[in-house]
Design a protein around this motif. Structure first.
Motif, short mmCIF file in Angstrom:
data_model
loop_
_atom_site.label_atom_id
_atom_site.label_comp_id
_atom_site.label_asym_id
_atom_site.label_seq_id
_atom_site.Cartn_x
_atom_site.Cartn_y
_atom_site.Cartn_z
N ASP A 78 0.42 11.85 -6.11
CA ASP A 78 -0.52 11.38 -7.12
C ASP A 78 -1.42 10.33 -6.48
O ASP A 78 -0.94 9.38 -5.87
CB ASP A 78 0.26 10.77 -8.29
N GLY A 79 -2.74 10.51 -6.60
CA GLY A 79 -3.69 9.55 -6.03
C GLY A 79 -4.27 8.66 -7.10
O GLY A 79 -4.19 8.94 -8.28
N SER A 80 -4.87 7.59 -6.67
CA SER A 80 -5.51 6.65 -7.59
C SER A 80 -6.85 6.23 -7.01
O SER A 80 -6.92 5.80 -5.87
CB SER A 80 -4.62 5.43 -7.79
N ARG A 81 -7.90 6.36 -7.80
CA ARG A 81 -9.23 5.95 -7.34
C ARG A 81 -9.26 4.46 -7.00
O ARG A 81 -9.94 4.05 -6.08
CB ARG A 81 -10.29 6.28 -8.38
N VAL A 82 -8.52 3.64 -7.73
CA VAL A 82 -8.51 2.21 -7.46
C VAL A 82 -7.92 1.94 -6.08
O VAL A 82 -8.52 1.26 -5.26
CB VAL A 82 -7.73 1.45 -8.56
N SER A 83 -6.76 2.49 -5.78
CA SER A 83 -6.14 2.25 -4.49
C SER A 83 -6.95 2.87 -3.36
O SER A 83 -6.93 2.38 -2.24
CB SER A 83 -4.70 2.75 -4.46
N LEU A 84 -7.66 3.96 -3.65
CA LEU A 84 -8.46 4.60 -2.61
C LEU A 84 -9.69 3.77 -2.24
O LEU A 84 -10.22 3.93 -1.15
CB LEU A 84 -8.86 6.01 -3.03
N GLN A 85 -10.11 2.87 -3.10
CA GLN A 85 -11.23 2.00 -2.76
C GLN A 85 -10.87 1.10 -1.58
O GLN A 85 -11.71 0.80 -0.74
CB GLN A 85 -11.68 1.16 -3.97
N THR A 86 -9.62 0.70 -1.48
CA THR A 86 -9.15 -0.09 -0.34
C THR A 86 -9.22 0.74 0.94
O THR A 86 -9.61 0.24 1.99
CB THR A 86 -7.70 -0.56 -0.59
N VAL A 87 -8.85 2.00 0.84
CA VAL A 87 -8.90 2.91 2.00
C VAL A 87 -10.35 3.10 2.42
O VAL A 87 -10.68 3.02 3.61
CB VAL A 87 -8.23 4.27 1.68
N VAL A 88 -11.24 3.34 1.46
CA VAL A 88 -12.66 3.52 1.78
C VAL A 88 -13.22 2.27 2.44
O VAL A 88 -13.95 2.37 3.43
CB VAL A 88 -13.47 3.90 0.52
N ALA A 89 -12.87 1.10 1.96
CA ALA A 89 -13.34 -0.14 2.57
C ALA A 89 -12.87 -0.26 4.01
O ALA A 89 -13.65 -0.66 4.90
CB ALA A 89 -12.87 -1.35 1.75
N ALA A 90 -11.63 0.11 4.27
CA ALA A 90 -11.10 0.07 5.64
C ALA A 90 -11.82 1.09 6.53
O ALA A 90 -12.14 0.80 7.69
CB ALA A 90 -9.60 0.32 5.65
N LEU A 91 -12.10 2.26 5.99
CA LEU A 91 -12.84 3.27 6.75
C LEU A 91 -14.26 2.80 7.03
O LEU A 91 -14.79 2.97 8.14
CB LEU A 91 -12.87 4.61 6.00
N ARG A 92 -14.89 2.18 6.04
CA ARG A 92 -16.27 1.69 6.21
C ARG A 92 -16.34 0.56 7.24
O ARG A 92 -17.40 0.31 7.82
CB ARG A 92 -16.83 1.19 4.88
N ALA A 93 -15.24 -0.12 7.48
CA ALA A 93 -15.23 -1.22 8.45
C ALA A 93 -15.21 -0.72 9.90
O ALA A 93 -15.44 -1.49 10.83
CB ALA A 93 -14.02 -2.13 8.19
N ILE A 94 -14.96 0.58 10.09
CA ILE A 94 -14.96 1.15 11.45
C ILE A 94 -16.38 1.10 12.01
O ILE A 94 -17.33 1.50 11.35
CB ILE A 94 -14.42 2.60 11.43
#
Length: 103
Positions: A78-94
């Motif tokens: 089960d995924g969550s859009r809220v928790s995925l925002q943290t993942v996206v932020a980490a990816l964007r920091a690359i």
């Protein structure tokens, strides 16, 4: 999914993909297996390619979240859009040369 091929020097591509793997293992880890040091570190490698394309070709945060939700669902989790925002932020920091402007 439409496949597009970003162009960048091979070593830089490898570095970005390694950084994505790190984010997947340290930040995303939807299965929760990375806490076990005996678990292989390549658990999420099958999702690196499309994520790499989305990042390098300037995909939106929503596109990345949608892809990660698709991947999470494919794993039976089960995924969550809220928790995925943290993942996206980490990816964007690359960082890489020619990085597109934030979406």
């Amino acid at each position: 999914m439409d496949i597009r091929y970003p162009t960048m020097p091979k070593e830089e591509s490898r570095e970005v993909r390694r950084a994505i793997r790190h984010v997947f293992n340290e930040v995303w880890d939807p299965i929760g297996v990375m806490k076990d040091p005996e678990w292989p570190r390549d658990e999420y490698d099958g999702y690196i390619g499309r994520t790499f394309e989305l990042l390098v070709l300037g995909g939106s945060d929503e596109e990345i979240v949608d892809y990660l939700l698709w991947a999470t669902d494919r794993m039976g989790m089960d995924g969550s859009r809220v928790s995925l925002q943290t993942v996206v932020a980490a990816l964007r920091a690359i960082e890489w040369n020619g990085k597109p402007a934030m979406q």
